[in-house]
Design a protein around this motif. Sequence first.
Motif, PDB file in Angstrom:
ATOM      1  N   GLN A  78     -21.922  12.631 -12.754  1.00 42.85           N
ATOM      2  CA  GLN A  78     -21.833  11.243 -12.288  1.00 42.85           C
ATOM      3  C   GLN A  78     -21.892  10.295 -13.488  1.00 42.85           C
ATOM      4  O   GLN A  78     -22.743  10.450 -14.361  1.00 42.85           O
ATOM      5  N   PRO A  79     -21.002   9.287 -13.518  1.00 43.96           N
ATOM      6  CA  PRO A  79     -20.982   8.401 -14.689  1.00 43.96           C
ATOM      7  C   PRO A  79     -22.209   7.496 -14.756  1.00 43.96           C
ATOM      8  O   PRO A  79     -22.653   6.947 -13.756  1.00 43.96           O
ATOM      9  N   ILE A  80     -22.750   7.359 -15.957  1.00 45.92           N
ATOM     10  CA  ILE A  80     -23.913   6.509 -16.195  1.00 45.92           C
ATOM     11  C   ILE A  80     -23.520   5.266 -16.986  1.00 45.92           C
ATOM     12  O   ILE A  80     -23.985   4.172 -16.703  1.00 45.92           O
ATOM     13  N   THR A 135     -24.286  12.186 -15.827  1.00 50.28           N
ATOM     14  CA  THR A 135     -25.417  13.024 -15.435  1.00 50.28           C
ATOM     15  C   THR A 135     -25.008  14.499 -15.603  1.00 50.28           C
ATOM     16  O   THR A 135     -23.836  14.817 -15.786  1.00 50.28           O
ATOM     17  N   VAL A 194     -20.220   3.378 -19.497  1.00 49.92           N
ATOM     18  CA  VAL A 194     -18.855   3.366 -20.018  1.00 49.92           C
ATOM     19  C   VAL A 194     -18.861   2.514 -21.287  1.00 49.92           C
ATOM     20  O   VAL A 194     -19.451   1.440 -21.299  1.00 49.92           O
ATOM     21  N   ARG A 208     -16.710   0.294 -24.077  1.00 46.26           N
ATOM     22  CA  ARG A 208     -15.462  -0.467 -24.045  1.00 46.26           C
ATOM     23  C   ARG A 208     -14.663  -0.212 -25.326  1.00 46.26           C
ATOM     24  O   ARG A 208     -14.235  -1.116 -26.007  1.00 46.26           O
ATOM     25  N   VAL A 255     -13.719   7.707 -15.044  1.00 46.47           N
ATOM     26  CA  VAL A 255     -14.639   6.992 -14.148  1.00 46.47           C
ATOM     27  C   VAL A 255     -14.006   6.711 -12.793  1.00 46.47           C
ATOM     28  O   VAL A 255     -14.656   6.846 -11.756  1.00 46.47           O
TER      29      VAL A 255
END
Lengths: 443, 443
Positions: free
Chosen positions: B123-125, B119, B127, B129, B107
């Motif tokens: 592109q990060p959508i 995506t 995360v 933990r 990320v």
Amino acid sequence: MSGGLRVWQDMDKEREALQAWKERVEQELDRVVAFWMEHSHDQEHGGFFTCLGRDGQVYDDLKYVWLQGRQVWMYCRLYRKFERFRSPELLDSAKAGGEFLLRFARVAPPGKKCAFVLTRDGQPIKVQRTIFSECFYTMAMNELWRVTGEARYQNEAVEMMDQIVYWVREDPSGLGRPCLPGAPASESMAVPMMLLNLVDQLGEADEELAGTYAELGDWCAQRILQHVQRDGQAVLENVSEDGGELSGCLGRHQNPGHALEAGWFLLRHAIRKGDPELRARVIDKFLLLPFRSGWDPDHGGLFYFQDADGLCPTQLEWAMKLWWPHSEAMIAFLMGYSDSGDPTLLHLFYQVAEYTFRQFRDPEHGEWFGYLTREGKVALTIKGGPFKGEWGTARAAPQGLGCVHPSSTAGLAPKVLRAGVTGPGSDCQEPEVPAPVLLHSSG
Amino acid sequence: MSGGLRVWQDMDKEREALQAWKERVEQELDRVVAFWMEHSHDQEHGGFFTCLGRDGQVYDDLKYVWLQGRQVWMYCRLYRKFERFRSPELLDSAKAGGEFLLRFARVAPPGKKCAFVLTRDGQPIKVQRTIFSECFYTMAMNELWRVTGEARYQNEAVEMMDQIVYWVREDPSGLGRPCLPGAPASESMAVPMMLLNLVDQLGEADEELAGTYAELGDWCAQRILQHVQRDGQAVLENVSEDGGELSGCLGRHQNPGHALEAGWFLLRHAIRKGDPELRARVIDKFLLLPFRSGWDPDHGGLFYFQDADGLCPTQLEWAMKLWWPHSEAMIAFLMGYSDSGDPTLLHLFYQVAEYTFRQFRDPEHGEWFGYLTREGKVALTIKGGPFKGEWGTARAAPQGLGCVHPSSTAGLAPKVLRAGVTGPGSDCQEPEVPAPVLLHSSG
């Protein structure tokens, strides 16, 4: 038989059918309240056990804040609106639940963020990065104020409401959600729905607050209406910030029970506004449309989730039948009928109510099952769980039924359905429209 | 017929039965790989579409990092271990997937935390933990190094492994989970399982890394064994940090498929260590015990979740039958049989394999369904989704089957089941034990 006579006889039959439903629902309400009174009260720490097995046995002592808030709200509403529930035990339990919330719900006071779930003695276990725990907290506090008259409850409710509105309309960063570049700027219908419901709650018989939140109510209604997509042919659970369809599963996701619930929130809004055009639109798009697409033609009951293109949803439970969409549908259709006089809506109420009472009710131990298979078999025997509490069951129905009144246009719904209860709070009049029943969420 | 002759005839029959299963599984593997080769490759951005409908149609273009990593790993493993999969197309797709992960999975590089979902263009959508995206990233990188010999992949794998071990054993704060006072200090079995699997992966034919992680492997095994509770009568998914039972649903939660998967991870560990006592314990507690409690006596198949006290789980999908616990069970029983020679385990393999091939396989469009109702009906028609990718189906089975060898104690499992493939990487020998198949998770 003359035509006039037949109309009168039909009206008599309709009146009898509705009267019979009113009695069934009232009996059910009594049974369900007895179940929770007997099994859910934590005498030691205050608040409520909500993880209850089929016979009421506590199988976990965690305290989910949504359900704590809802049960406080429900007890206060029952106390306030129904003569037969005006017992000190109900009030004391509501107050003990309220004190538990006041003391423990907020994770880091004076910060407003509430936990999602607490230990039995009030230590936070998990926080959601949404507004819902806080919304149910607000509902509980406002109702407690209405039954007790104690200003501290109302102050708490109004302060929390301001915080929620700030998170939704000004700056969500306090909710703790990370901003990731690939995440679409999307709106879940749950957010404006919940807010509209709070506007309704806080504004009840309170001209000042009703005025304060009038613009907010309009904003919420407009935002909910944006979820009608595809030339009016689908209610989509998630849309882009500017009201367009999102791509992929997220964009195609549908939740028929949610749409029906939004429908009756909007109906109440239309009634408050005196807007028959909005009412007609809501009945069409939020009552009839979700019912037609969401009702299982093979086994009856409302699907939990659907895909607007008819593809298979990715949620494992998509085809299951949950109690709460059926409660919401019963309220929505009865309210729609009460307000419009359209007998189609009354017959849909009957259809849903018959399925619901046949499939979800547990004649042996009381309360309702919450989760059935697609075919209608009981999949989970629990009566309460992380997302299913007291009002999740029959609570919705009596709230809806309690207020049906003769429609000004059709006059079919009998006055006999009025619950006719006055309360000790600020609103000794039965409200013009049914009392709100809040958002439910899946287990 | 003499006793000696009957034994030989029985052995012949057993050999034939196993040979027939080997052929079924190999054919299935070919069909499944063909399905993913045809439908899942994103020629534009690299990586894989994993949201595939029944016929392979892409219904969402999101890229789930677990599944990206797993597919890279799977392609490399197939390429490395099976002559017939040594095609440039498979290798190029694996490399394109690896490059996609290298470029987009993390990320905020140089930080190691990976996204859960991206995506289509990376592109990060969202995360998580947890450590799992990072673990599958590591698996992919290590396998890419093994097939290409390029050191940059291995550097990436080892650096990520160090980070994961640090999060698990030193300081989890980098994962971003809040520390709340009510949250019990608990351990999910998934964490030591996943780490043990990584120890196995990185140590394969690599004496130096095997030495580096030897103590970690023992630690993982010991932590997994702590999940055997109640005087050895139950494997519990979550226990306290010091190995005690936790209260409530969390403490009673059971996941039979996970226990069986942990079983074969531990079997591999016992084989590496040459520890027959551990092997016997694992067969008893992680193979036979979860199977006996987890197999549905009415409809067959393994339950997804259970409660150790026999109460109703709160997860809506608890009684559904998912493909992956069945894949894990097939591997576990075949490996247990191969290693111990106990025919009970072979017959359990047959029982699970017959159910699995009958219920999950889609003869029409290829690949497997992932999600059945308790009764065995297809509940979701998708072939891939947020948690179900390529190897989730038949991947496990050939990996297990490919390596069955005559047990030193019983000699029943025929050599014919060896896949007998050499690879271009550092390990041109078939491994002594089946290749690892990773943790699965529910949809």
